[in-house]
Design a protein around this motif. Structure first.
Motif, PDB file in Angstrom:
ATOM      1  N   LEU A   1     132.380  32.429 -62.860  1.00  0.00           N
ATOM      2  CA  LEU A   1     132.913  33.824 -63.213  1.00  0.00           C
ATOM      3  C   LEU A   1     134.189  33.867 -62.258  1.00  0.00           C
ATOM      4  N   SER A   2     135.329  34.111 -63.076  1.00  0.00           N
ATOM      5  CA  SER A   2     136.807  34.068 -62.533  1.00  0.00           C
ATOM      6  C   SER A   2     137.382  35.348 -63.070  1.00  0.00           C
ATOM      7  N   SER A   3     138.614  35.446 -62.580  1.00  0.00           N
ATOM      8  CA  SER A   3     139.458  36.456 -63.015  1.00  0.00           C
ATOM      9  C   SER A   3     140.889  35.630 -63.269  1.00  0.00           C
ATOM     10  N   MET A   4     141.933  36.371 -63.693  1.00  0.00           N
ATOM     11  CA  MET A   4     143.080  35.705 -64.155  1.00  0.00           C
ATOM     12  C   MET A   4     143.915  35.826 -62.543  1.00  0.00           C
ATOM     13  N   ARG A   5     143.722  37.067 -61.734  1.00  0.00           N
ATOM     14  CA  ARG A   5     144.410  36.967 -60.575  1.00  0.00           C
ATOM     15  C   ARG A   5     143.870  35.787 -59.760  1.00  0.00           C
ATOM     16  N   ALA A   6     142.644  35.448 -59.688  1.00  0.00           N
ATOM     17  CA  ALA A   6     142.113  34.145 -59.005  1.00  0.00           C
ATOM     18  C   ALA A   6     142.559  32.958 -59.530  1.00  0.00           C
ATOM     19  N   LEU A   7     142.662  32.832 -60.802  1.00  0.00           N
ATOM     20  CA  LEU A   7     143.049  31.415 -61.448  1.00  0.00           C
ATOM     21  C   LEU A   7     144.533  31.401 -60.860  1.00  0.00           C
ATOM     22  N   ILE A   8     145.479  32.289 -61.178  1.00  0.00           N
ATOM     23  CA  ILE A   8     146.802  31.900 -60.835  1.00  0.00           C
ATOM     24  C   ILE A   8     147.412  32.342 -59.277  1.00  0.00           C
ATOM     25  N   ALA A   9     146.217  32.583 -58.629  1.00  0.00           N
ATOM     26  CA  ALA A   9     146.544  32.786 -57.175  1.00  0.00           C
ATOM     27  C   ALA A   9     147.183  31.471 -56.481  1.00  0.00           C
ATOM     28  N   PRO A  10     148.033  31.422 -55.449  1.00  0.00           N
ATOM     29  CA  PRO A  10     148.418  32.671 -54.550  1.00  0.00           C
ATOM     30  C   PRO A  10     149.540  33.505 -55.403  1.00  0.00           C
ATOM     31  N   HIS A  11     149.760  33.212 -56.536  1.00  0.00           N
ATOM     32  CA  HIS A  11     151.027  33.796 -57.163  1.00  0.00           C
ATOM     33  C   HIS A  11     150.462  35.161 -57.702  1.00  0.00           C
ATOM     34  N   HIS A  12     151.359  36.121 -57.781  1.00  0.00           N
ATOM     35  CA  HIS A  12     150.579  37.629 -58.241  1.00  0.00           C
ATOM     36  C   HIS A  12     151.137  37.764 -59.803  1.00  0.00           C
ATOM     37  N   GLY A  13     152.190  37.082 -60.181  1.00  0.00           N
ATOM     38  CA  GLY A  13     152.531  37.443 -61.480  1.00  0.00           C
ATOM     39  C   GLY A  13     152.309  36.255 -62.592  1.00  0.00           C
ATOM     40  N   PHE A  14     152.220  36.747 -63.890  1.00  0.00           N
ATOM     41  CA  PHE A  14     151.789  35.878 -64.916  1.00  0.00           C
ATOM     42  C   PHE A  14     152.983  35.410 -65.283  1.00  0.00           C
TER      43      PHE A  14
ATOM     44  N   ASP B   1     146.060  44.031 -69.118  1.00  0.00           N
ATOM     45  CA  ASP B   1     146.535  45.347 -68.379  1.00  0.00           C
ATOM     46  C   ASP B   1     146.230  45.396 -66.953  1.00  0.00           C
ATOM     47  N   ASP B   2     145.351  44.702 -66.447  1.00  0.00           N
ATOM     48  CA  ASP B   2     145.051  44.630 -65.058  1.00  0.00           C
ATOM     49  C   ASP B   2     146.312  44.034 -64.277  1.00  0.00           C
ATOM     50  N   LEU B   3     146.763  42.990 -64.749  1.00  0.00           N
ATOM     51  CA  LEU B   3     148.225  42.374 -64.074  1.00  0.00           C
ATOM     52  C   LEU B   3     149.438  43.290 -64.477  1.00  0.00           C
ATOM     53  N   GLY B   4     149.126  44.110 -65.517  1.00  0.00           N
ATOM     54  CA  GLY B   4     150.570  44.771 -65.855  1.00  0.00           C
ATOM     55  C   GLY B   4     151.353  43.980 -66.318  1.00  0.00           C
ATOM     56  N   THR B   5     151.001  42.731 -67.288  1.00  0.00           N
ATOM     57  CA  THR B   5     151.729  41.715 -67.843  1.00  0.00           C
ATOM     58  C   THR B   5     152.398  42.209 -69.290  1.00  0.00           C
ATOM     59  N   ASN B   6     153.606  41.955 -69.398  1.00  0.00           N
ATOM     60  CA  ASN B   6     154.354  42.294 -70.774  1.00  0.00           C
ATOM     61  C   ASN B   6     153.416  41.645 -71.956  1.00  0.00           C
TER      62      ASN B   6
END
Length: 303
Positions: free
Chosen positions: A91-104, A138-143
């Motif tokens: 189980l993961s999240s998009m935040r964890a997947l793209i870390a250490p970056h914060h933006g998609f 929505d969680d990352l506030g992505t366009n």
């Protein structure tokens, strides 16, 4: 909204499959309208991936915990607990997947998914599959336009057949316009619910026909029979009749017997496209005694 709210996105066209038929190299769209309906699909998606010796990555709403994931997919069985412990299921999240970056960015996400799928193969798995709940947008506030463009341009991720991805959209959180576009964009679409049956009828120069997708069992037997009767009603005597079962995940004996009974009642030459397993069921029930019936077994379809 109940699960049926998502059914309008599952039109059972040639791209529509049940979740149990999801395979390496596929990029799929699913819509859900209830938490219960989503968990049914997640559970089937996970189990199918493990059965195919794939590594399974599940990205759900950020509030979902590991304990909840295992509870909801009945993961406390020995086999699933073992898959969890050895890292085959995660189980993961998009935040964890793209870390250490914060933006998609699409490129950033693509690189990470390619890295993870390559790692899965090195670890000895046949491929990696990911279930991605689009709540991360929505969680990352992505366009949203950036996300939709990513979905349209991700074909390169799937060319090697070492990665597959199911993108799940909560139809209570996305507009009909977005859902319609994403339904159109994805090469594969899932039936709205596990255990559902869908029929698509067609009529032309090659006769009348029906394509059945999902599960034909005791729960859907009435629907199965109605679909066959509708097709027969559109067939003139002597006109070819075509029945496509190859997209069914399951064909029960009762439904198979209904098919043979109706086929024997008409004079039209009937062709049934099916898998090797379905052909065995039909033969055991007496398909060979129906003179007007021909079974065409699809190569590479064993389910």
């Amino acid at each position: 909204m109940s699960t049926s709210g998502a059914e309008r996105w599952a039109t059972a066209d040639i791209r529509t499959i049940p979740v149990q038929r999801f395979r390496p190299g596929q990029h799929g769209f699913a819509a859900y309208g209830s938490d219960c309906g989503q968990w049914d699909v997640v559970s089937a998606f996970v189990r199918q991936g493990l059965a195919l010796s794939e590594k399974v990555l599940v990205i759900l709403h950020p509030s979902v915990t590991e304990e909840e994931l295992l509870d909801r997919i009945d993961g406390h069985t020995p086999a699933l607990e073992a898959a969890w412990r050895r890292g085959q299921l995660g189980l993961s999240s998009m935040r964890a997947l793209i870390a250490p970056h914060h933006g998609f960015t699409a490129a950033r996400q693509w690189d990470r998914l390619a890295e993870e799928s390559a790692l899965a193969v090195r670890e000895g798995y046949t491929a990696m599959r990911a279930y991605i709940d689009m709540a991360w947008v929505d969680d990352l506030g992505t366009n949203l336009n950036d996300v939709m463009q990513r979905e349209r341009s991700a074909q390169h991720l799937f060319t090697g057949r070492t990665y597959s991805e199911l993108c799940a959209y909560d139809d209570r959180s996305f507009t009909d316009e977005v859902l319609t576009e994403m339904h159109r964009t994805h090469p594969v679409n899932l039936l709205a619910a596990v255990g559902a049956l869908r029929a698509v009828h067609h009529h032309g120069g090659n006769g009348a026909g029906v394509r059945l997708t999902g599960e034909a069992d005791i729960a859907t037997q009435d629907e199965f029979l109605r679909a066959l009767q509708t097709t027969l009603g559109r067939t003139t005597p002597g006109q070819p009749l075509n029945i496509d079962l190859a997209s069914l995940h399951f064909l029960g004996a009762g439904c198979a017997a209904d098919l043979l009974r109706l086929s024997a009642s008409v004079s039209s030459p009937t062709t049934v496209r099916c898998t090797s397993v379905q052909a065995r069921v039909l033969h055991r029930l007496g398909a060979g005694s129906v003179r007007s019936l021909a079974l065409v077994v699809e190569e590479g379809t064993g389910c």
